[in-house]
Motif scaffolding. Structure first.
Motif, short mmCIF file in Angstrom:
data_model
loop_
_atom_site.label_atom_id
_atom_site.label_comp_id
_atom_site.label_asym_id
_atom_site.label_seq_id
_atom_site.Cartn_x
_atom_site.Cartn_y
_atom_site.Cartn_z
N ASN A 103 1.07 -0.70 -0.02
CA ASN A 103 -0.29 -0.17 0.04
C ASN A 103 0.96 1.35 0.42
N PRO A 112 0.25 3.09 5.71
CA PRO A 112 0.17 3.24 4.76
C PRO A 112 -0.90 3.16 4.37
N LYS A 114 -4.72 3.26 1.70
CA LYS A 114 -6.02 3.01 1.19
C LYS A 114 -6.21 4.53 0.07
#
Length: 202
Positions: A103, A112, A114
């Motif tokens: 990620n 990390p 999204k």
């Protein structure tokens, strides 16, 4: 039976998933969120490199794999090269990691995250972190072509530009080409003789 042998027998007896009926390989992502130069982190907990961060060096889209700098290192044997005078040695080199195990790293929090995509007022498409809402710009290095396996020589045999650009190759005609040229010369001579004979008769 020891535990190691039991695990080995279990792996040998386990069927190949790719040959099972109805099994389908994971399709490639419709949109590649990770490009060369991005900072990523390993998010797969079962991976031995879980939690490590690094910059992406290579993105192998055909195999859905990524090579990250100083992550997932493994020894590799480099054979000796007598032409260069180098000896055989073992070096640590990065192995590829599957795309789904990584990620992007949030530039604000350092964790990390999204991402989602949106457009700015000028129409530029950008990546937005879902963790902090910050923009994750694409690095400029991903637009540059990759250069690898180049051998740079510090010493030059020639310093004169005329010698560098001089044409030194001398072409050599084949046996069939020589026969063809000889046949063409013979035909030309016979035509000239016929023309001269016609002029003398008149």
């Amino acid at each position: 039976m020891s535990s190691g042998r039991a695990k080995l027998m279990d792996m040998l007896m386990r069927p190949n998933r790719s040959k099972l009926k109805g099994y389908q390989k994971q399709p490639p992502p419709k949109r590649w969120n990770i490009v060369r130069g991005d900072t990523v982190q390993v998010i797969q907990r079962k991976h031995p490199e879980f939690g490590k961060q690094g910059k992406v060096q290579v993105v192998i889209r055909e195999k859905m794999r990524v090579i990250v700098e100083n992550v997932n290192l493994a020894p590799r044997r480099i054979p000796a090269d007598p032409m260069r005078g180098s000896k055989a040695e073992t070096v640590m080199m990065e192995r590829s990691i599957h795309y789904s195990n990584l990620n992007l790293v949030d530039p604000v929090t350092g964790f990390p995250t999204k991402i989602t995509h949106t457009y700015l007022e000028d129409g530029t498409k950008v990546r937005i972190s879902k963790r902090s809402g910050a923009i994750i710009p694409k690095p400029q290095v991903w637009k540059q072509p990759q250069i690898s396996n180049l051998i740079a020589s510090e010493d030059s045999d020639t310093t004169n530009a005329a010698e560098v650009w001089a044409v030194t190759y001398k072409g050599r005609t084949s046996k069939w080409e020589e026969m063809r040229q000889e046949l063409l010369r013979t035909l030309e001579e016979s035509k000239e003789q016929n023309v001269r004979g016609g002029d003398n008769s008149q």
